[in-house]
Motif scaffolding. Structure first.
Motif, mmCIF file in Angstrom:
data_model
loop_
_atom_site.group_PDB
_atom_site.id
_atom_site.type_symbol
_atom_site.label_atom_id
_atom_site.label_comp_id
_atom_site.label_asym_id
_atom_site.label_seq_id
_atom_site.Cartn_x
_atom_site.Cartn_y
_atom_site.Cartn_z
ATOM 1 N N GLY A 174 0.336 -1.104 0.229
ATOM 2 C CA GLY A 174 -0.100 0.066 -0.592
ATOM 3 C C GLY A 174 1.045 1.102 -0.035
ATOM 4 O O GLY A 174 1.201 2.437 -0.758
ATOM 5 N N LEU A 175 2.094 0.754 0.709
ATOM 6 C CA LEU A 175 2.775 2.467 0.895
ATOM 7 C C LEU A 175 3.655 2.412 -0.939
ATOM 8 O O LEU A 175 3.406 3.960 -0.727
ATOM 9 C CB LEU A 175 3.488 2.491 1.443
ATOM 10 C CG LEU A 175 3.571 1.987 3.553
ATOM 11 C CD1 LEU A 175 4.617 1.718 4.277
ATOM 12 C CD2 LEU A 175 2.880 3.834 3.868
ATOM 13 N N LEU A 176 4.099 1.397 -1.134
ATOM 14 C CA LEU A 176 5.429 1.408 -2.410
ATOM 15 C C LEU A 176 3.800 2.189 -3.818
ATOM 16 O O LEU A 176 3.925 2.782 -4.288
ATOM 17 C CB LEU A 176 5.144 0.292 -3.075
ATOM 18 C CG LEU A 176 6.154 -0.311 -2.392
ATOM 19 C CD1 LEU A 176 6.887 -1.760 -2.365
ATOM 20 C CD2 LEU A 176 7.423 0.481 -1.728
ATOM 21 N N ASP A 177 2.227 0.666 -3.493
ATOM 22 C CA ASP A 177 1.356 1.818 -4.111
ATOM 23 C C ASP A 177 1.152 3.226 -4.352
ATOM 24 O O ASP A 177 0.442 3.953 -5.229
ATOM 25 C CB ASP A 177 -0.249 0.952 -4.236
ATOM 26 C CG ASP A 177 -0.107 -0.368 -4.634
ATOM 27 O OD1 ASP A 177 0.928 -0.597 -5.967
ATOM 28 O OD2 ASP A 177 -0.857 -1.026 -4.113
ATOM 29 N N SER A 178 1.363 4.167 -3.650
ATOM 30 C CA SER A 178 0.993 5.278 -3.462
ATOM 31 C C SER A 178 2.015 6.197 -3.752
ATOM 32 O O SER A 178 2.139 7.644 -3.585
ATOM 33 C CB SER A 178 0.318 6.242 -1.892
ATOM 34 O OG SER A 178 1.182 5.527 -1.335
ATOM 35 N N ALA A 179 3.068 6.005 -3.995
ATOM 36 C CA ALA A 179 4.916 6.726 -4.030
ATOM 37 C C ALA A 179 4.845 6.115 -5.969
ATOM 38 O O ALA A 179 5.370 5.119 -6.331
ATOM 39 C CB ALA A 179 5.247 6.076 -3.019
ATOM 40 N N ALA A 180 6.065 7.003 -5.584
ATOM 41 C CA ALA A 180 6.663 7.204 -7.570
ATOM 42 C C ALA A 180 7.881 6.450 -7.495
ATOM 43 O O ALA A 180 8.900 6.499 -6.140
ATOM 44 C CB ALA A 180 7.212 8.373 -8.071
ATOM 45 N N LEU A 181 7.591 5.528 -8.228
ATOM 46 C CA LEU A 181 9.102 4.110 -7.678
ATOM 47 C C LEU A 181 10.250 4.914 -8.718
ATOM 48 O O LEU A 181 9.620 5.305 -10.253
ATOM 49 C CB LEU A 181 8.250 2.880 -8.257
ATOM 50 C CG LEU A 181 7.557 2.154 -6.642
ATOM 51 C CD1 LEU A 181 7.764 0.717 -7.278
ATOM 52 C CD2 LEU A 181 7.980 2.685 -6.063
ATOM 53 N N ARG A 182 11.544 4.467 -8.881
ATOM 54 C CA ARG A 182 12.384 4.635 -9.585
ATOM 55 C C ARG A 182 12.412 3.334 -11.051
ATOM 56 O O ARG A 182 10.910 3.202 -11.187
ATOM 57 C CB ARG A 182 14.217 4.307 -9.072
ATOM 58 C CG ARG A 182 14.347 5.577 -8.152
ATOM 59 C CD ARG A 182 15.492 4.356 -7.940
ATOM 60 N NE ARG A 182 16.056 4.229 -8.337
ATOM 61 C CZ ARG A 182 17.803 3.364 -7.748
ATOM 62 N NH1 ARG A 182 16.997 3.678 -6.446
ATOM 63 N NH2 ARG A 182 18.312 3.067 -8.613
#
Length: 211
Positions: free
Chosen positions: A140-148
């Motif tokens: 959930g945290l990663l889904d809401s953030a922009a990844l490299r």
């Protein structure tokens, strides 16, 4: 009182006695003889409802992780804010659970950091709901953030699971001289939070701050 109710009460009494014993002493030092002597329970009654010490211990482990997972799900329902804020709230909720349920603290630290080798597979099954919740929180945290570019949520989650397996094994050795379950848990939670922060953000500060 019907037979079913008597059986349920007897099993619950044994479970609560076992929970106290294993919470205070862990699996290795926990004793069915002590459970019987200190709670006026005959060994025959224990073996009537449970196969052996292993089954009783795994029942306590299952109770701990099921209750912890349910507590965290409720605590995190509808939570919003920054990734860092939600991450902190997650670890704070874990600490609150053990403050409110102190008997589960010893069970958690023993099962997570000092599992009996022959019960590792069983413990893994008992804590499945908790592990799945950990992964869902991270996802959930990663889904809401922009990844490299080139980094996927699935890859980060898999790396995190392998990383935490190693971290827990290493942390067990680090805590060899810490005898307080409360201190061990707080150390563990703080280190987990820090390691997850490193995974998400790295270790270097903003370049502009260092100029």
């Amino acid at each position: 009182m019907r037979r079913e109710e008597k059986n349920a009460l007897a099993r619950q009494r044994i479970f609560e006695a076992a929970l106290r014993e294993f919470s205070e002493k862990g699996y290795a030092a926990g004793s069915l003889n002590t459970i019987c002597a200190e709670n006026n329970i005959s060994k025959g009654i224990i073996y009537h409802y449970f196969t052996d010490k292993d089954e009783l211990y795994l029942l306590c482990v299952a109770g701990c992780f099921d209750a912890l997972a349910a507590y965290l799900m409720q605590a995190l329902e509808g939570i919003s804010g920054s990734v860092e804020g939600r991450l902190r709230e997650y670890f704070d909720a874990r600490l609150r659970f053990f403050a409110e349920n102190p008997l589960y603290l010893g069970i958690f630290t023993d099962a997570a950091l000092n599992p009996p080798e022959h019960l590792i597979s069983g413990i893994s099954e008992m804590r499945r709901s908790f592990d799945e919740l950990n992964i869902s929180v991270l996802t959930g945290l990663l889904d809401s953030a922009a990844l490299r570019d080139g980094i996927t949520v699935a890859a980060v989650v898999e790396d995190f699971r392998m990383y935490m397996d190693y971290f827990n094994l290493r942390f067990k050795d680090v805590l060899a001289g810490i005898h307080s379950p409360e201190q061990a848990l707080r150390e563990h939670e703080e280190r987990c939070h820090r390691q997850l922060g490193i995974l998400l953000y790295g270790v270097l500060g903003d370049r502009d701050e260092n100029r």
